[in-house]
Design a protein around this motif. Structure first.
Motif, PDB file in Angstrom:
ATOM      1  N   MET A   1       0.850  -1.194   0.000  1.00 30.63           N
ATOM      2  CA  MET A   1       0.000   0.000   0.000  1.00 30.63           C
ATOM      3  C   MET A   1       0.885   1.244   0.000  1.00 30.63           C
ATOM      4  SD  MET A   1      -2.959   1.163   2.729  1.00 30.63           S
ATOM      5  CE  MET A   1      -3.986  -0.208   2.287  1.00 30.63           C
ATOM      6  N   ARG A  41      -5.181   5.404  -6.732  1.00 32.65           N
ATOM      7  CA  ARG A  41      -5.665   4.078  -6.382  1.00 32.65           C
ATOM      8  C   ARG A  41      -5.408   3.753  -4.915  1.00 32.65           C
ATOM      9  NH1 ARG A  41      -6.820  -0.188  -9.598  1.00 32.65           N
ATOM     10  NH2 ARG A  41      -5.713   0.730 -11.385  1.00 32.65           N
ATOM     11  N   LYS A  45      -8.375   3.095  -2.170  1.00 37.17           N
ATOM     12  CA  LYS A  45      -8.507   1.811  -1.482  1.00 37.17           C
ATOM     13  C   LYS A  45      -8.413   1.979   0.035  1.00 37.17           C
ATOM     14  CE  LYS A  45      -7.114  -1.440  -5.077  1.00 37.17           C
ATOM     15  NZ  LYS A  45      -6.179  -2.533  -5.456  1.00 37.17           N
ATOM     16  N   ARG A  46      -7.553   2.896   0.474  1.00 35.26           N
ATOM     17  CA  ARG A  46      -7.443   3.133   1.915  1.00 35.26           C
ATOM     18  C   ARG A  46      -8.751   3.688   2.469  1.00 35.26           C
ATOM     19  NH1 ARG A  46      -3.664   6.672   1.817  1.00 35.26           N
ATOM     20  NH2 ARG A  46      -4.941   8.496   2.288  1.00 35.26           N
ATOM     21  N   LEU A  48     -11.695   3.304   1.104  1.00 36.52           N
ATOM     22  CA  LEU A  48     -12.718   2.266   0.981  1.00 36.52           C
ATOM     23  C   LEU A  48     -12.660   1.295   2.157  1.00 36.52           C
ATOM     24  CD1 LEU A  48     -14.893   0.714  -0.619  1.00 36.52           C
ATOM     25  CD2 LEU A  48     -13.038  -0.452  -1.831  1.00 36.52           C
ATOM     26  N   SER A  49     -11.465   0.882   2.549  1.00 35.29           N
ATOM     27  CA  SER A  49     -11.342  -0.110   3.621  1.00 35.29           C
ATOM     28  C   SER A  49     -11.929   0.401   4.926  1.00 35.29           C
ATOM     29  CB  SER A  49      -9.869  -0.504   3.815  1.00 35.29           C
ATOM     30  OG  SER A  49      -9.093   0.613   4.213  1.00 35.29           O
ATOM     31  N   PHE A 168     -13.607   6.664  -6.844  1.00 36.75           N
ATOM     32  CA  PHE A 168     -13.244   5.682  -7.861  1.00 36.75           C
ATOM     33  C   PHE A 168     -13.661   6.126  -9.258  1.00 36.75           C
ATOM     34  CE2 PHE A 168     -12.885   3.249  -4.047  1.00 36.75           C
ATOM     35  CZ  PHE A 168     -11.919   2.286  -4.330  1.00 36.75           C
ATOM     36  N   GLU A 172     -14.458   1.437 -12.254  1.00 35.10           N
ATOM     37  CA  GLU A 172     -14.268   0.639 -11.047  1.00 35.10           C
ATOM     38  C   GLU A 172     -15.310   0.923  -9.977  1.00 35.10           C
ATOM     39  OE1 GLU A 172     -10.320   0.209  -9.486  1.00 35.10           O
ATOM     40  OE2 GLU A 172      -9.378   0.600 -11.425  1.00 35.10           O
ATOM     41  N   ALA A 176     -16.229  -1.237  -6.368  1.00 34.90           N
ATOM     42  CA  ALA A 176     -16.044  -0.552  -5.087  1.00 34.90           C
ATOM     43  C   ALA A 176     -17.357  -0.430  -4.327  1.00 34.90           C
ATOM     44  CB  ALA A 176     -15.441   0.837  -5.326  1.00 34.90           C
ATOM     45  N   ASN A 180     -18.449  -2.232  -0.835  1.00 32.97           N
ATOM     46  CA  ASN A 180     -18.899  -1.386   0.260  1.00 32.97           C
ATOM     47  C   ASN A 180     -20.257  -1.852   0.773  1.00 32.97           C
ATOM     48  OD1 ASN A 180     -18.065   0.941   1.818  1.00 32.97           O
ATOM     49  ND2 ASN A 180     -19.749   2.064   0.888  1.00 32.97           N
TER      50      ASN A 180
END
Length: 463
Positions: A1, A41, A45-46, A48-49, A168, A172, A176, A180
């Motif tokens: 990451m 990206r 992603k960070r 999103l998590s 995003f 994508e 995502a 979620n």
């Protein structure tokens, strides 16, 4: 990451981004390939998590009372069946209503900031639940208010989805948003799995029912910290009030909202009421003792429905959203009819199997129906190409997703209340199940007539 973006005001020359204090990012453009590959990206992603984690806890709190209600009698509470149904359904009513304002909070406060706030608000229903269930003399109106506050978790879905969509690129977004949504939905299953274990393990002749609320407090605090430490605000995230106003004038929005009440509303409604249905029909199977802890199999319904949702989207991509929605409604009819016809057999395992098929069908239907929405508005845009429009089809479609998700959540209130009405008027649930079968037949036919027959208003497309 990638290394987290600095919170200083130093411009990030490599990505064309500028980060201001408070983790505000200027210049975000997920559609820019260079920016997306260099920094975008990893940032997306960070975010999103941590969004998934916060939304997961939102669903947990939203559905806590679905399992707590069936445990209250063992803790000394005396409640009528109608009172229990209201404790189960009131959170869905509040959560669905909160989804409307929550949709616009990301643009008003920032995605990171609102995730911190909305996650912290979950402490209120969690802590209050842990307090009020300790005293069987707690007045019913107090229980009802605390259960209603669980709706704060239901509102989180709208703001979480609105936030992630900004991070995003179009290509994508589906993955995502699907991740979620699935991460959130699984929260309902985890609540129904963990709570019976937590309140019974180590308890002798009693229940540690307060743990049903207090258990989640540390996780909520972690989500607040994670949002503060690792998430970002995008200055480019703006609410599209014009898009929402235009979408509300579109007849297809209201048709799709009705379909989504039938699909997602059935999922969340049956998920919330499933523990009570098992307790009413098969009390001896309500909980199983495993190594000194209680285990309810009711969680399997919400789990199956959550896991099959992404496949509904994939199947819709391949075969068409309308076609898969019609098939799903057909499967829901068959599964519900099987529940009615097999109830006289008094077999818990057949009852469970029929409901798991029903939950699977609702999961597929959720994904397929949700996939129809952007396709419908794209078709509407193609059908009206060349006409003067103040708001484009893509903007209306994006706004419609949030509105329809809010309206669909009202099914979580309607399903328990229909079952309650059936029980009060007929002494059983058969009438309610036949009512659901009729509703699914009407909704399936509506989908087929409007969306499986090429129409000029949809550019001749089958969505």
């Amino acid at each position: 990451m990638a290394t987290p973006v600095s919170t200083t005001s130093t411009p990030l020359e490599t990505a064309g981004l500028t980060v201001r204090p408070g983790r505000w990012i200027d210049g975000w453009n997920a559609e820019d390939p260079a920016q997306w590959e260099s920094e975008g990206r990893a940032i997306a992603k960070r975010n999103l998590s941590w969004s998934v984690f916060a939304e997961f806890l939102g669903f947990v709190i939203w559905q806590l009372w679905s399992i707590v209600v069936v445990l209250l009698p063992d803790a000394g509470f005396t409640l009528t069946s109608t009172q229990q149904f209201w404790l189960i359904s009131v959170a869905s009513l509040v959560g669905a209503t909160l989804r409307f304002p929550y949709t616009f909070m990301v643009a008003r406060f920032g995605g990171r900031n609102w995730t911190i706030i909305s996650a912290a608000l979950l402490l209120i229903p969690a802590i209050l639940l842990g307090i009020v269930v300790q005293n069987p003399e707690t007045p019913y109106p107090v229980l009802l208010v605390v259960a209603a506050l669980g709706g704060l978790g239901g509102g989180n879905f709208a703001s979480s989805m609105a936030n992630i969509t900004f991070f995003f690129p179009q290509r994508e977004k589906g993955w995502a948003l699907g991740l979620n949504a699935a991460g959130g939905n699984i929260g309902a299953a985890i609540a129904q799995l963990i709570v019976p274990i937590a309140v019974t393990i180590g308890a002798v002749g009693t229940l540690n029912l307060h743990l049903a609320g207090f258990l989640w407090v540390p996780f909520i605090l972690v989500s607040v910290w994670g949002a503060w430490k690792f998430m970002d605000n995008l200055s480019t995230a703006k609410s599209d009030f014009a898009g929402a106003a235009a979408a509300l004038k579109e007849p297809h929005l209201w048709i799709m909202a009705l379909l989504y009440i039938g699909t997602f509303g059935s999922f969340i409604g049956f998920a919330s009421v499933f523990p009570k249905l098992i307790k009413d029909q098969f009390p001896e199977f309500s909980t199983f003792e495993v190594l000194g802890a209680g285990l309810s199999l009711a969680f399997l319904g919400a789990l199956i429905g959550s896991l099959t949702r992404p496949y509904g989207g994939k199947l819709a991509d391949r075969f068409g959203g309308a076609r898969m929605t019609v098939i799903s409604f057909g499967a829901m009819i068959v599964a519900t009819l099987a529940v009615v016809l097999t109830l006289p057999l008094a077999s818990f395992w057949i009852f469970l199997a029929c409901f798991l098929v029903l939950f699977s069908a609702t999961g597929v239907a959720n994904g397929a129906t949700y996939r129809m929405i952007p396709a419908i508005f794209a078709a509407r845009g193609a059908a009206t190409a060349g006409e003067e429009h103040a708001v484009g089809a893509q903007r209306k479609g994006a706004a419609a997703l949030g509105i329809i998700s809010a309206l669909g959540a009202y099914g979580g209130f309607l399903v328990p209340q229909v079952l309650n009405l059936s029980q009060q008027t007929t002494g059983g649930y058969t009438s309610a199940f036949y009512g659901f079968i009729g509703a699914y037949a009407v909704l399936g036919a509506l989908t087929a007539v409007i969306y499986l027959i090429p129409r000029r208003s949809l550019a001749g497309r089958i969505v």
